[in-house]
Design an enzyme around this catalytic site. Structure first.
Site, mmCIF file in Angstrom:
data_model
loop_
_atom_site.group_PDB
_atom_site.id
_atom_site.type_symbol
_atom_site.label_atom_id
_atom_site.label_comp_id
_atom_site.label_asym_id
_atom_site.label_seq_id
_atom_site.Cartn_x
_atom_site.Cartn_y
_atom_site.Cartn_z
ATOM 1 N N TYR A 62 0.838 -1.198 0.000
ATOM 2 C CA TYR A 62 0.000 0.000 0.000
ATOM 3 C C TYR A 62 0.874 1.249 0.000
ATOM 4 O O TYR A 62 1.652 1.465 0.937
ATOM 5 C CB TYR A 62 -0.915 0.028 1.210
ATOM 6 C CG TYR A 62 -2.056 -0.956 1.151
ATOM 7 C CD1 TYR A 62 -2.371 -1.629 -0.013
ATOM 8 C CD2 TYR A 62 -2.833 -1.213 2.265
ATOM 9 C CE1 TYR A 62 -3.419 -2.524 -0.068
ATOM 10 C CE2 TYR A 62 -3.892 -2.101 2.223
ATOM 11 C CZ TYR A 62 -4.180 -2.753 1.050
ATOM 12 O OH TYR A 62 -5.232 -3.644 1.000
ATOM 13 N N HIS A 145 -0.470 -13.716 0.343
ATOM 14 C CA HIS A 145 -1.503 -13.473 -0.650
ATOM 15 C C HIS A 145 -1.124 -14.159 -1.957
ATOM 16 O O HIS A 145 -0.041 -13.946 -2.483
ATOM 17 C CB HIS A 145 -1.639 -11.966 -0.875
ATOM 18 C CG HIS A 145 -2.841 -11.583 -1.662
ATOM 19 N ND1 HIS A 145 -4.106 -12.038 -1.369
ATOM 20 C CD2 HIS A 145 -2.980 -10.781 -2.735
ATOM 21 C CE1 HIS A 145 -4.974 -11.523 -2.214
ATOM 22 N NE2 HIS A 145 -4.310 -10.758 -3.070
ATOM 23 N N GLY A 221 -17.073 -2.248 -1.700
ATOM 24 C CA GLY A 221 -17.878 -1.106 -1.319
ATOM 25 C C GLY A 221 -19.013 -0.776 -2.260
ATOM 26 O O GLY A 221 -19.778 0.154 -2.003
ATOM 27 N N ALA A 224 -22.376 -0.514 -0.609
ATOM 28 C CA ALA A 224 -22.551 0.442 0.477
ATOM 29 C C ALA A 224 -23.304 1.699 0.062
ATOM 30 O O ALA A 224 -23.506 2.590 0.866
ATOM 31 C CB ALA A 224 -21.182 0.831 1.042
ATOM 32 N N ARG A 225 -23.715 1.763 -1.212
ATOM 33 C CA ARG A 225 -24.411 2.959 -1.696
ATOM 34 C C ARG A 225 -25.328 2.573 -2.857
ATOM 35 O O ARG A 225 -25.142 1.525 -3.471
ATOM 36 C CB ARG A 225 -23.403 4.010 -2.141
ATOM 37 C CG ARG A 225 -22.385 3.506 -3.134
ATOM 38 C CD ARG A 225 -21.272 4.498 -3.351
ATOM 39 N NE ARG A 225 -20.545 4.767 -2.122
ATOM 40 C CZ ARG A 225 -19.538 4.014 -1.674
ATOM 41 N NH1 ARG A 225 -19.180 2.942 -2.349
ATOM 42 N NH2 ARG A 225 -18.908 4.322 -0.575
ATOM 43 N N GLU A 294 -20.775 4.071 10.374
ATOM 44 C CA GLU A 294 -21.548 3.413 9.329
ATOM 45 C C GLU A 294 -21.040 2.001 9.061
ATOM 46 O O GLU A 294 -21.647 1.257 8.293
ATOM 47 C CB GLU A 294 -21.508 4.230 8.037
ATOM 48 C CG GLU A 294 -22.119 5.618 8.181
ATOM 49 C CD GLU A 294 -22.001 6.441 6.911
ATOM 50 O OE1 GLU A 294 -21.533 5.881 5.891
ATOM 51 O OE2 GLU A 294 -22.373 7.616 6.933
#
Length: 353
Positions: A62, A145, A221, A224-225, A294
């Protein structure tokens, strides 16, 4: 009082928070436009800590190590003891603008020939470098991984076993590979009396349930919307291998998540997390804002009928991740072209079982 739950990681005595904090969004924006720089990253980690989230999920790739350095700064500034954290091994490029999983040819360059993959040298060097960036004495747990077909299972597992006995790693796990590959690695450990994997992590969500065929794990994600909502993350993946395109069944599932969220006066992300958490030990949430409440599941319960309602529209998909693109060669027994990332390329919700 904490607003999150704590669960055992698989069959171990290690307790992890639900959710676990994913850190792909923390580091430097020159690595990816959606990534937060130092100040907002540390503020977000602090907000997670204040909610009771004490488990941090990171990887050496990352922002090419910058994310780990920010975690070290967060620990120094905010907390007085170390939270458990999970870790992967991947290729860290010296150029901070390079995303190594988009550059599979990097390992052809002399300086990257040995750092990539799951050889004893690569694993030891990667762990030492990560501990240096994290400024910690151990990783708890360390998860590899992908599967590296260019290295024998015995070499990889003996290296991981020796790291556990050295105290640098407390538990080991794996992520995103064929079931037979996981079985092969664990068999090498059992036959030789070495440390076994305690966790397996794969993509798993209401929109991708193919791992139910063999192994469980994770979510992105997108759920999530509402459908057609645009975010920096979604826009940044358009035209890349990470873009997720919804089919009609997917859109129906997202709409049903939205419907249930309104019925329960809750955020969609909490509905999705509650579903995943009902099936795995430790869901991981990739977050880039301070709206961490959330992503908790306290007070959210789905009835069996609601679970069925969410699952019913699902249509089987082609296997992604470890069987897709260049990884397809690995699962056919050919040399792995490892491009190691974190729990899931798109952030979202990952899990270990």
């Amino acid at each position: 009082m904490s607003t999150v739950q704590y669960r055992s990681l698989g069959k171990t005595g290690l307790k992890v928070s639900v959710p676990i904090l994913g850190t792909m969004s923390f580091g430097t924006s020159i690595w990816a436009s959606r990534v937060l720089n130092e100040e907002p990253s540390i503020k977000t980690m602090k907000a997670a800590w204040d909610l009771g989230i004490d488990t941090i999920d990171t990887t050496n790739t990352y922002s090419n190590g910058k994310s780990e350095r920010l975690i070290a700064k967060f620990i120094e500034k905010v907390i007085t003891f170390l939270a458990p954290r999970s870790k992967y091994i991947g290729l860290v490029a010296s150029d901070p603008t390079i995303q190594s999983f988009f550059r599979p040819s990097l390992d052809k360059l002399p300086k990257y020939v040995n750092p990539r993959g799951l050889s004893r040298a690569a694993i030891f060097n990667a762990v030492d470098a990560s501990l240096d960036r994290l400024e910690t004495q151990y990783i708890d747990p360390l998860q590899i991984h992908r599967f590296d077909a260019s290295v024998t299972p015995e070499e990889t597992l003996k290296a991981l076993h020796d790291l556990v006995h050295s105290g640098k790693v407390h538990y080991i796990g794996a992520s995103s590979m064929c079931c037979w590959q996981s079985a092969m690695l664990n068999d090498a450990a059992v036959r030789n009396g070495w440390t076994n994997f305690v966790s397996m992590q794969d993509e798993y969500s209401l929109l991708y349930r193919e791992e139910e065929r063999e192994m469980l794990a994770h979510s992105s994600g997108v759920l999530a919307r509402p459908v057609s909502t645009e975010t920096t993350r979604i826009n940044s993946t358009k035209g890349t291998p990470f873009e997720r395109k919804l089919n009609n069944a997917d859109a129906t599932i997202v709409n049903r998540v939205e419907e249930l969220s309104k019925k329960k006066n809750s955020k969609m992300s909490r509905i999705v997390l509650a579903w995943v958490a009902s099936r795995v030990s430790g869901p991981t949430v990739g977050i880039s804002s301070l709206r961490l409440h959330e992503s908790t599941i306290e007070g959210i319960e789905l009835t069996p009928e609601e679970m069925t309602y969410l699952e019913e529209p699902y249509e089987p998909k082609a296997i992604s991740g470890h069987l897709a693109l260049r990884y397809r060669r690995s699962c056919k027994g050919m040399k792995a072209d490892l491009s190691i990332d974190m729990m899931w390329w798109l952030g979202g919700v990952a899990a270990v079982s």
